[in-house]
Scaffold this motif. Structure first.
Motif, PDB file in Angstrom:
ATOM      1  N   LEU A 159      25.574  36.372  -8.086  1.00 20.27           N
ATOM      2  CA  LEU A 159      25.351  36.320  -9.529  1.00 20.27           C
ATOM      3  C   LEU A 159      26.189  35.206 -10.153  1.00 20.27           C
ATOM      4  N   ALA A 160      25.646  34.550 -11.158  1.00 17.45           N
ATOM      5  CA  ALA A 160      26.386  33.537 -11.921  1.00 17.45           C
ATOM      6  C   ALA A 160      26.375  33.970 -13.380  1.00 17.45           C
ATOM      7  N   GLU A 161      27.439  34.657 -13.800  1.00 17.04           N
ATOM      8  CA  GLU A 161      27.508  35.174 -15.156  1.00 17.04           C
ATOM      9  C   GLU A 161      27.891  34.051 -16.119  1.00 17.04           C
ATOM     10  N   GLY A 162      27.177  33.950 -17.234  1.00 20.44           N
ATOM     11  CA  GLY A 162      27.446  32.895 -18.200  1.00 20.44           C
ATOM     12  C   GLY A 162      26.893  31.548 -17.797  1.00 20.44           C
ATOM     13  N   GLN A 163      25.995  31.535 -16.790  1.00 19.05           N
ATOM     14  CA  GLN A 163      25.406  30.280 -16.333  1.00 19.05           C
ATOM     15  C   GLN A 163      23.896  30.406 -16.251  1.00 19.05           C
ATOM     16  N   PHE A 165      20.477  28.920 -14.419  1.00 18.52           N
ATOM     17  CA  PHE A 165      19.828  28.096 -13.397  1.00 18.52           C
ATOM     18  C   PHE A 165      18.568  27.527 -14.054  1.00 18.52           C
ATOM     19  N   PHE A 166      18.673  26.334 -14.606  1.00 11.88           N
ATOM     20  CA  PHE A 166      17.561  25.788 -15.383  1.00 11.88           C
ATOM     21  C   PHE A 166      16.581  25.041 -14.485  1.00 11.88           C
ATOM     22  N   GLN A 167      15.307  25.356 -14.648  1.00 10.68           N
ATOM     23  CA  GLN A 167      14.234  24.638 -13.966  1.00 10.68           C
ATOM     24  C   GLN A 167      13.111  24.431 -14.980  1.00 10.68           C
ATOM     25  N   ARG A 168      12.654  23.184 -15.099  1.00 13.22           N
ATOM     26  CA  ARG A 168      11.716  22.834 -16.159  1.00 13.22           C
ATOM     27  C   ARG A 168      10.417  23.638 -16.085  1.00 13.22           C
ATOM     28  N   ASP A 169       9.916  23.895 -14.869  1.00 20.04           N
ATOM     29  CA  ASP A 169       8.626  24.576 -14.719  1.00 20.04           C
ATOM     30  C   ASP A 169       8.790  26.068 -14.405  1.00 20.04           C
ATOM     31  N   ALA A 170       9.918  26.654 -14.814  1.00 19.79           N
ATOM     32  CA  ALA A 170      10.159  28.076 -14.557  1.00 19.79           C
ATOM     33  C   ALA A 170       9.092  28.943 -15.228  1.00 19.79           C
ATOM     34  N   VAL A 171       8.796  30.078 -14.586  1.00 17.44           N
ATOM     35  CA  VAL A 171       7.868  31.053 -15.157  1.00 17.44           C
ATOM     36  C   VAL A 171       8.647  31.947 -16.121  1.00 17.44           C
ATOM     37  N   LYS A 172       8.201  32.042 -17.371  1.00 18.04           N
ATOM     38  CA  LYS A 172       8.883  32.870 -18.365  1.00 18.04           C
ATOM     39  C   LYS A 172       8.157  34.198 -18.527  1.00 18.04           C
ATOM     40  N   THR A 173       8.928  35.282 -18.572  1.00 18.28           N
ATOM     41  CA  THR A 173       8.338  36.615 -18.741  1.00 18.28           C
ATOM     42  C   THR A 173       9.367  37.538 -19.379  1.00 18.28           C
ATOM     43  N   PRO A 174       8.959  38.518 -20.184  1.00 21.28           N
ATOM     44  CA  PRO A 174       9.917  39.460 -20.777  1.00 21.28           C
ATOM     45  C   PRO A 174      10.659  40.240 -19.693  1.00 21.28           C
ATOM     46  N   GLY A 175      11.909  40.607 -19.967  1.00 18.55           N
ATOM     47  CA  GLY A 175      12.700  41.374 -19.003  1.00 18.55           C
ATOM     48  C   GLY A 175      13.746  42.205 -19.709  1.00 18.55           C
ATOM     49  N   SER A 176      14.319  43.181 -18.978  1.00 21.50           N
ATOM     50  CA  SER A 176      15.298  44.086 -19.581  1.00 21.50           C
ATOM     51  C   SER A 176      16.710  43.866 -19.051  1.00 21.50           C
ATOM     52  N   SER A 177      16.837  43.159 -17.912  1.00 19.70           N
ATOM     53  CA  SER A 177      18.154  42.897 -17.325  1.00 19.70           C
ATOM     54  C   SER A 177      17.996  41.846 -16.232  1.00 19.70           C
ATOM     55  N   ILE A 178      19.136  41.356 -15.723  1.00 19.90           N
ATOM     56  CA  ILE A 178      19.067  40.368 -14.634  1.00 19.90           C
ATOM     57  C   ILE A 178      18.456  41.008 -13.386  1.00 19.90           C
ATOM     58  N   PHE A 179      18.673  42.318 -13.211  1.00 15.03           N
ATOM     59  CA  PHE A 179      18.129  42.989 -12.023  1.00 15.03           C
ATOM     60  C   PHE A 179      16.617  43.200 -12.161  1.00 15.03           C
ATOM     61  N   ASP A 180      16.152  43.402 -13.394  1.00 14.91           N
ATOM     62  CA  ASP A 180      14.712  43.447 -13.646  1.00 14.91           C
ATOM     63  C   ASP A 180      14.099  42.081 -13.333  1.00 14.91           C
ATOM     64  N   CYS A 181      14.768  41.015 -13.778  1.00 15.79           N
ATOM     65  CA  CYS A 181      14.284  39.650 -13.487  1.00 15.79           C
ATOM     66  C   CYS A 181      14.267  39.396 -11.983  1.00 15.79           C
ATOM     67  N   SER A 182      15.311  39.868 -11.282  1.00 16.80           N
ATOM     68  CA  SER A 182      15.395  39.688  -9.830  1.00 16.80           C
ATOM     69  C   SER A 182      14.232  40.394  -9.130  1.00 16.80           C
ATOM     70  N   SER A 183      13.876  41.600  -9.613  1.00 15.41           N
ATOM     71  CA  SER A 183      12.746  42.340  -9.033  1.00 15.41           C
ATOM     72  C   SER A 183      11.426  41.602  -9.273  1.00 15.41           C
ATOM     73  N   ASN A 226      18.237  34.852  -5.596  1.00 18.32           N
ATOM     74  CA  ASN A 226      17.571  35.997  -4.985  1.00 18.32           C
ATOM     75  C   ASN A 226      17.666  35.982  -3.465  1.00 18.32           C
ATOM     76  N   VAL A 227      17.662  34.798  -2.859  1.00 18.60           N
ATOM     77  CA  VAL A 227      17.770  34.707  -1.399  1.00 18.60           C
ATOM     78  C   VAL A 227      19.140  35.192  -0.957  1.00 18.60           C
ATOM     79  N   CYS A 228      20.183  34.755  -1.669  1.00 18.79           N
ATOM     80  CA  CYS A 228      21.548  35.205  -1.384  1.00 18.79           C
ATOM     81  C   CYS A 228      21.648  36.726  -1.507  1.00 18.79           C
ATOM     82  N   ASN A 229      21.107  37.275  -2.587  1.00 19.07           N
ATOM     83  CA  ASN A 229      21.179  38.715  -2.826  1.00 19.07           C
ATOM     84  C   ASN A 229      20.449  39.500  -1.745  1.00 19.07           C
ATOM     85  N   ALA A 230      19.297  38.981  -1.297  1.00 11.97           N
ATOM     86  CA  ALA A 230      18.524  39.671  -0.255  1.00 11.97           C
ATOM     87  C   ALA A 230      19.284  39.699   1.067  1.00 11.97           C
ATOM     88  N   VAL A 231      19.913  38.560   1.421  1.00 10.03           N
ATOM     89  CA  VAL A 231      20.652  38.484   2.688  1.00 10.03           C
ATOM     90  C   VAL A 231      21.854  39.414   2.670  1.00 10.03           C
TER      91      VAL A 231
END
Length: 316
Positions: A159-163, A165-183, A226-231
């Motif tokens: 996890l990177a709190e307060g940071q 990870f910007f990507q120009r073509d990222a997919v945007k979607t509503p979420g409730s937490s970082i773990f919801d986003c991770s799922s 997410n790859v780090c978290n899965a491993v």
């Protein structure tokens, strides 16, 4: 009239949890000349790959009397990693290792408290069998708690709190937490490798790169590799099961980094790159090289002293 004379920057280095690191404070003053237009505040003595909190204060004179402004709101800035690509990978490894070390150190006091609780158990009035059962129950509870804390500490290094990870073509979607986003990211079956959650707007940004294209400090924001978290969420015994000794993957090389001391560091380098690394071969001989592979499905060659592992096996 009022004449601005200087701007002072008050600078503190922050750790991975956004806390000030004692002894890292320093100030830098920028003199304002009368003919200056926009003033550029230059800050030196900062290190690559670190996060700093910066507060500004304006000094001025009014009819010869020096005056100071209120200090500005705090701004957090992350400096880019410098040097070669190999240096950047090594620095990323050190950042993750230091983060894990900080978190483990933070729970040592909890471990000591649990140990003291066991030492101070009041077993008077119980027969020997009851005493043993009471001791065994408390010891088991203590080990379970510490195992959970350690596992959580390791996974939080992803996890990177307060940071962001910007990507120009990222997919945007509503979420409730970082773990919801991770799922939501995991549900994209390999098309997403990291996620960023903005708690202010409750929006997930799902990235195809493990750390986006740019990493920068941003309030109300948390990101996850997410790859780090899965491993690191995989079954611990997988490390023994998945490790292939004296074999090297047929090169479909992303990058080779030298001077990597352990197989664990080699895997951490792989999961923290954004270049599609799916497995590694670590050479344990005097070369101490870590070769990161784009694919691990092209077969293997015999190589004395080599250890190879695929990320999807570790995360199973």
């Amino acid at each position: 009239g009022l004449i601005p004379t200087s701007i002072t920057a008050f600078i503190h280095q922050l750790n991975s949890r956004g806390q000030v690191i004692p002894g890292t404070e320093f100030n830098e003053e920028t003199i304002i000349k009368s003919d200056d237009g926009d003033v550029i505040v230059k800050v030196s003595n900062v290190k690559p790959g670190k996060t700093y909190a910066i507060v500004l204060e304006l000094t001025a004179e009014y009819d010869g009397v020096p005056l100071k402004s209120d200090k500005s709101d705090e701004v957090q800035v992350s400096t880019p990693l410098g040097g070669s690509e190999a240096d950047k990978v090594k620095e990323e490894i050190n950042i993750v290792k230091n983060d894990v070390t900080e978190r483990i150190e933070a729970i040592k006091s909890d471990t000591n408290k649990e140990g003291a609780a066991i030492d101070n158990l009041d077993l008077s009035g119980l027969d020997s069998v009851q005493q043993f059962e009471a001791f065994d129950k408390d010891l088991s509870r203590n080990l379970t708690i510490q195992s959970s804390i350690l596992s959580a500490a390791l996974k939080r290094s992803c996890l990177a709190e307060g940071q962001e990870f910007f990507q120009r073509d990222a997919v945007k979607t509503p979420g409730s937490s970082i773990f919801d986003c991770s799922s939501k990211c995991a549900a994209m079956k390999g098309a997403c490798e990291s996620a960023t959650y903005n708690a202010l707007y409750m929006i997930c940004r799902l990235n195809s790169n493990r750390r986006g294209q740019i990493v920068h400090a941003k309030s109300y924001t948390t990101s996850i590799n997410n790859v780090c978290n899965a491993v690191l969420s995989g079954v611990p015994s997988n490390w023994n099961k998945c490790m292939i000794k004296n074999k090297a993957y047929v090169p479909k090389t992303v990058q080779t980094v030298w001077g990597i001391q352990t197989m664990y560091d080699c895997v951490m380098a792989c999961i923290n790159t954004s270049n599609g690394c799916t497995g590694v071969t670590w050479d344990s001989t005097s070369q101490l090289s870590c070769t990161m592979h784009r694919t691990v499905t092209s077969g293997m060659n015999s190589q004395s002293g080599a250890f190879s592992v695929a990320l999807d096996c570790l995360s199973a």
